[in-house]
Design a protein around this motif. Structure first.
Motif, PDB file in Angstrom:
ATOM      1  N   MET A   1       0.837  -1.166   0.000  1.00  0.00           N
ATOM      2  CA  MET A   1       0.000   0.000   0.000  1.00  0.00           C
ATOM      3  C   MET A   1       0.888   1.237   0.000  1.00  0.00           C
ATOM      4  N   ILE A   2       0.509   2.229  -0.782  1.00  0.00           N
ATOM      5  CA  ILE A   2       1.234   3.499  -0.845  1.00  0.00           C
ATOM      6  C   ILE A   2       0.483   4.519  -0.004  1.00  0.00           C
ATOM      7  N   ILE A   3       1.208   5.175   0.908  1.00  0.00           N
ATOM      8  CA  ILE A   3       0.620   6.204   1.763  1.00  0.00           C
ATOM      9  C   ILE A   3       1.420   7.486   1.586  1.00  0.00           C
ATOM     10  N   THR A   4       0.712   8.590   1.294  1.00  0.00           N
ATOM     11  CA  THR A   4       1.341   9.900   1.151  1.00  0.00           C
ATOM     12  C   THR A   4       0.737  10.839   2.185  1.00  0.00           C
ATOM     13  N   ILE A   5       1.599  11.554   2.894  1.00  0.00           N
ATOM     14  CA  ILE A   5       1.145  12.533   3.876  1.00  0.00           C
ATOM     15  C   ILE A   5       1.620  13.904   3.415  1.00  0.00           C
ATOM     16  N   VAL A   6       0.665  14.831   3.247  1.00  0.00           N
ATOM     17  CA  VAL A   6       1.009  16.215   2.920  1.00  0.00           C
ATOM     18  C   VAL A   6       1.378  16.896   4.229  1.00  0.00           C
ATOM     19  N   GLY A   7       2.569  17.510   4.255  1.00  0.00           N
ATOM     20  CA  GLY A   7       3.069  18.096   5.494  1.00  0.00           C
ATOM     21  C   GLY A   7       3.751  17.061   6.368  1.00  0.00           C
ATOM     22  N   GLY A   8       4.352  16.075   5.746  1.00  0.00           N
ATOM     23  CA  GLY A   8       4.945  14.965   6.475  1.00  0.00           C
ATOM     24  C   GLY A   8       6.206  15.284   7.250  1.00  0.00           C
ATOM     25  N   THR A   9       6.775  16.488   7.104  1.00  0.00           N
ATOM     26  CA  THR A   9       7.969  16.832   7.875  1.00  0.00           C
ATOM     27  C   THR A   9       7.622  17.535   9.179  1.00  0.00           C
ATOM     28  N   GLY A  10       6.345  17.789   9.415  1.00  0.00           N
ATOM     29  CA  GLY A  10       5.906  18.429  10.658  1.00  0.00           C
ATOM     30  C   GLY A  10       5.838  17.443  11.804  1.00  0.00           C
ATOM     31  N   LEU A  11       5.521  17.949  12.972  1.00  0.00           N
ATOM     32  CA  LEU A  11       5.476  17.139  14.187  1.00  0.00           C
ATOM     33  C   LEU A  11       4.470  15.990  14.073  1.00  0.00           C
ATOM     34  N   VAL A  12       3.276  16.288  13.616  1.00  0.00           N
ATOM     35  CA  VAL A  12       2.244  15.254  13.511  1.00  0.00           C
ATOM     36  C   VAL A  12       2.593  14.252  12.416  1.00  0.00           C
ATOM     37  N   GLY A  13       3.015  14.765  11.247  1.00  0.00           N
ATOM     38  CA  GLY A  13       3.374  13.884  10.133  1.00  0.00           C
ATOM     39  C   GLY A  13       4.501  12.933  10.482  1.00  0.00           C
ATOM     40  N   GLN A  14       5.523  13.423  11.164  1.00  0.00           N
ATOM     41  CA  GLN A  14       6.643  12.569  11.552  1.00  0.00           C
ATOM     42  C   GLN A  14       6.203  11.508  12.552  1.00  0.00           C
ATOM     43  N   GLY A  15       5.291  11.865  13.458  1.00  0.00           N
ATOM     44  CA  GLY A  15       4.780  10.884  14.413  1.00  0.00           C
ATOM     45  C   GLY A  15       4.001   9.776  13.723  1.00  0.00           C
ATOM     46  N   ILE A  16       3.207  10.161  12.734  1.00  0.00           N
ATOM     47  CA  ILE A  16       2.457   9.155  11.968  1.00  0.00           C
ATOM     48  C   ILE A  16       3.421   8.255  11.210  1.00  0.00           C
ATOM     49  N   PHE A  17       4.428   8.855  10.572  1.00  0.00           N
ATOM     50  CA  PHE A  17       5.409   8.060   9.822  1.00  0.00           C
ATOM     51  C   PHE A  17       6.168   7.085  10.724  1.00  0.00           C
ATOM     52  N   LYS A  18       6.503   7.500  11.935  1.00  0.00           N
ATOM     53  CA  LYS A  18       7.226   6.609  12.854  1.00  0.00           C
ATOM     54  C   LYS A  18       6.423   5.355  13.139  1.00  0.00           C
ATOM     55  N   GLU A  19       5.118   5.514  13.278  1.00  0.00           N
ATOM     56  CA  GLU A  19       4.257   4.351  13.523  1.00  0.00           C
ATOM     57  C   GLU A  19       4.097   3.508  12.260  1.00  0.00           C
ATOM     58  N   LEU A  20       3.863   4.161  11.119  1.00  0.00           N
ATOM     59  CA  LEU A  20       3.651   3.433   9.868  1.00  0.00           C
ATOM     60  C   LEU A  20       4.913   2.735   9.378  1.00  0.00           C
ATOM     61  N   ALA A  21       6.085   3.264   9.719  1.00  0.00           N
ATOM     62  CA  ALA A  21       7.349   2.673   9.266  1.00  0.00           C
ATOM     63  C   ALA A  21       7.578   1.290   9.872  1.00  0.00           C
ATOM     64  N   GLN A  22       6.851   0.961  10.915  1.00  0.00           N
ATOM     65  CA  GLN A  22       6.990  -0.348  11.543  1.00  0.00           C
ATOM     66  C   GLN A  22       6.270  -1.438  10.758  1.00  0.00           C
TER      67      GLN A  22
END
Length: 57
Positions: A1-22
């Motif tokens: 699955m491909i997931i794109t987050i707009v604003g992914g370098t912000g605090l919330v985006g990075q937190g989401i990415f940390k969880e999804l990267a697992q």
């Protein structure tokens, strides 16, 4: 699955990415004005730079 987050370098985006990267099945993309502008980037996220304010005129 491909997931794109707009604003992914912000605090919330990075937190989401940390969880999804697992989850190994996700292809993660971040879309922001500056691309890779911060030191606390999450691997294996692919960071992209884009100006969403431009018009097609």
């Amino acid at each position: 699955m491909i997931i794109t987050i707009v604003g992914g370098t912000g605090l919330v985006g990075q937190g989401i990415f940390k969880e999804l990267a697992q989850v190994a099945d996700y292809e993660l993309h971040s879309l922001s004005r500056n691309g890779k502008s911060k030191d606390n980037l999450v691997e294996p996220v692919l960071y992209h730079s884009a100006n969403l304010n431009e018009t097609g005129d």
